[in-house]
Design an enzyme around this catalytic site. Sequence first.
Site, mmCIF file in Angstrom:
data_model
loop_
_atom_site.group_PDB
_atom_site.id
_atom_site.type_symbol
_atom_site.label_atom_id
_atom_site.label_comp_id
_atom_site.label_asym_id
_atom_site.label_seq_id
_atom_site.Cartn_x
_atom_site.Cartn_y
_atom_site.Cartn_z
ATOM 1 N N HIS A 12 -10.358 -6.245 -2.149
ATOM 2 C CA HIS A 12 -11.371 -5.947 -1.207
ATOM 3 C C HIS A 12 -12.314 -5.151 -2.057
ATOM 4 O O HIS A 12 -12.469 -4.045 -2.352
ATOM 5 C CB HIS A 12 -10.935 -5.017 -0.160
ATOM 6 N N GLU A 19 -6.238 -10.741 -1.130
ATOM 7 C CA GLU A 19 -6.970 -10.520 0.035
ATOM 8 C C GLU A 19 -8.793 -10.544 -0.472
ATOM 9 O O GLU A 19 -9.345 -9.612 -0.075
ATOM 10 C CB GLU A 19 -6.767 -9.273 0.765
ATOM 11 N N GLU A 78 0.928 -1.244 0.087
ATOM 12 C CA GLU A 78 -0.085 -0.021 0.204
ATOM 13 C C GLU A 78 0.791 1.419 0.043
ATOM 14 O O GLU A 78 0.670 2.012 0.748
ATOM 15 C CB GLU A 78 -1.044 -0.107 1.158
ATOM 16 N N ASN A 122 2.075 -5.020 -3.118
ATOM 17 C CA ASN A 122 0.768 -5.589 -2.840
ATOM 18 C C ASN A 122 -0.119 -4.183 -2.514
ATOM 19 O O ASN A 122 0.463 -3.414 -1.929
ATOM 20 C CB ASN A 122 0.820 -6.462 -1.436
HETATM 21 O O1 G3I Z 1 -4.583 -7.449 19.259
HETATM 22 C C1 G3I Z 1 -5.256 -6.381 19.755
HETATM 23 C C2 G3I Z 1 -6.032 -6.772 20.819
HETATM 24 O O2 G3I Z 1 -4.905 -7.103 21.811
HETATM 25 C C3 G3I Z 1 -6.754 -5.878 21.311
HETATM 26 O O3 G3I Z 1 -7.724 -6.201 22.453
HETATM 27 C C4 G3I Z 1 -7.784 -5.506 20.317
HETATM 28 C C5 G3I Z 1 -8.722 -4.418 20.578
HETATM 29 O O4 G3I Z 1 -9.121 -3.621 19.303
HETATM 30 O O5 G3I Z 1 -7.063 -5.122 19.020
HETATM 31 C C6 G3I Z 1 -6.182 -6.034 18.522
HETATM 32 O O6 G3I Z 1 -5.713 -5.699 17.604
HETATM 33 C C7 G3I Z 1 -6.442 -5.892 16.001
HETATM 34 C C8 G3I Z 1 -5.525 -6.571 15.301
HETATM 35 O O7 G3I Z 1 -6.145 -6.306 13.697
HETATM 36 C C9 G3I Z 1 -5.631 -7.948 15.767
HETATM 37 O O8 G3I Z 1 -6.807 -8.575 15.705
HETATM 38 C C10 G3I Z 1 -6.183 -4.351 16.090
HETATM 39 O O9 G3I Z 1 -7.213 -3.444 16.823
HETATM 40 C C11 G3I Z 1 -7.308 -4.197 14.590
HETATM 41 O O10 G3I Z 1 -6.801 -2.653 13.886
HETATM 42 C C12 G3I Z 1 -6.259 -5.161 13.547
HETATM 43 O O11 G3I Z 1 -7.022 -5.014 12.281
HETATM 44 C C13 G3I Z 1 -6.302 -5.686 11.201
HETATM 45 C C14 G3I Z 1 -5.898 -4.460 10.119
HETATM 46 O O12 G3I Z 1 -5.507 -5.174 9.026
HETATM 47 C C15 G3I Z 1 -4.958 -3.517 10.612
HETATM 48 O O13 G3I Z 1 -3.625 -4.203 10.783
HETATM 49 C C16 G3I Z 1 -7.223 -6.820 10.486
HETATM 50 O O14 G3I Z 1 -7.236 -7.582 11.486
HETATM 51 C C17 G3I Z 1 -6.605 -7.166 9.327
HETATM 52 O O15 G3I Z 1 -7.576 -8.128 8.656
HETATM 53 C C18 G3I Z 1 -6.295 -6.031 8.248
HETATM 54 O O16 G3I Z 1 -5.649 -6.377 7.139
HETATM 55 C C19 G3I Z 1 -5.663 -5.797 6.144
HETATM 56 C C20 G3I Z 1 -4.309 -6.192 5.448
HETATM 57 O O17 G3I Z 1 -3.036 -6.345 6.351
HETATM 58 C C21 G3I Z 1 -3.731 -4.898 4.463
HETATM 59 N N1 G3I Z 1 -4.688 -4.744 3.454
HETATM 60 C C22 G3I Z 1 -6.063 -4.419 4.044
HETATM 61 C C23 G3I Z 1 -6.373 -5.528 5.083
HETATM 62 C C24 G3I Z 1 -7.882 -5.143 5.461
HETATM 63 O O18 G3I Z 1 -7.727 -3.803 6.241
#
Ligand code: G3I
Length: 410
Positions: free
Chosen positions: A276, A305, A197, A240
Amino acid sequence: MKLSLSCSVLLFAALGLAACGGSSSDSKPSPSSSSASSSSINSSSSSVSSASSSAISDGPVASLHTLADFPVGVSVSAGNEQQSLLANTDNGAAQRNVVETHFSQLTAGNIMKMSYLHPTEGGYTFDQADALVNYANEKGLGMHGHALVWHSDYQVPGWMKTYSNDPETFRAMLAEHSETIASHFAGRLESWDVVNEAFNDDGTYRNSDSLFYQRLGETYIDTAFISARAGDPNVDLYYNDFNISNVGPKFNAVLAMVDGLIEREVPIDGVGFQMHVFMGWPSTSDIKSNFQKIVDRGLKVKITELDIPINNPYDGSYNYPNNYQASLTPELAQTQKTRYCEIVTAYMDVVPEDLRGGITVWGINDSSSWLIQQLFNRQHQDWPLLFDDEFNQKPALEGVADGLTGKTCS
Ligand code: G3I
């Protein structure tokens, strides 16, 4: 219902992930208007489940990945994440059953991002990722690494944000980061998202929200790829991004960047199209056109994805809580099946065998999708994936199977 064709650039909540909505020449009939109540996910979950179950087609797929001779992947939670694939729970076991039956490659949805692997200066933590990679290797599943360099604030290690302002010192740090991680997993992964990105939707480089661009300009991309190759001479290296399967300035910018890498002999093997996408956007002609341009450069195309929500908040007819799709009706499930099939068919039609990096869906079952929280703000359910919450296969899975086997999409 005819939708607006406007490609307004809107932000996906919380992530800065932009998307365009609207109809396209090959968009499916718009979901009929719903006067759904503003029920929460929890209060509507039982109706969700029954709606999903009733939408299950009568053509179960025995094993999706056996229908393809390229990776058919899925992203998974692991390590300390909630609902880890490796958890010793019924949910974990159910996930593993789906994964081992239907997929041939895994991507860590989170735990191989920068802050997980490199949380302190000079300190790497590979235990959680190693456990996932070991599981994959034991089960004969491939692994796609995600991601060595990504601007997203949530996962850039805090220490990196205050690291040296001197460009060459910063570059050396970034090179060491990419090379060390690639080297650690060398021989155990099939591919890496090296840079994730790097562009805005208007085709400019991310700047205000990218530490890496701010410190090094666009040359950080060369550094990331060169050092990843130094760490693993054999793994496939991908750029990506999202919103690049539609024709427009962002894809043009990616193409120009890729051409520059090729010209400078920076090692790149392929482009990852996150995809997406939505039920009616982008058009399959746009998708094919963009795949073709990567193929023309001799690079691999990987759908990294894929997910297709039923609701599209950028669609003029979506107006929560007054007007949105509150359940997955059999008709909507069927339309989604067709859409999955058409996207896979576009891939099969355009990408020659030797350039097929694979197709990965972003999550196993519907309610675990990132979209529920980050696109729909947990206001309501959606059904973007191939399995329902009881891990039953949806018609969408059959759509992917149809696309892989060259059946007419229906
Ligand atoms: O691990 C913490 C946990 O300790 C906490 O209690 C909880 C409370 O919100 O958050 C947890 O972390 C979350 C993490 O996912 C793990 O589950 C973050 O808040 C959350 O923002 C994070 O979201 C991820 C996002 O990327 C940001 O990195 C999504 O699961 C994941 O599906 C998403 O994936 C991205 C790809 O990497 C790149 N392309 C877009 C795609 C979708 O956004």
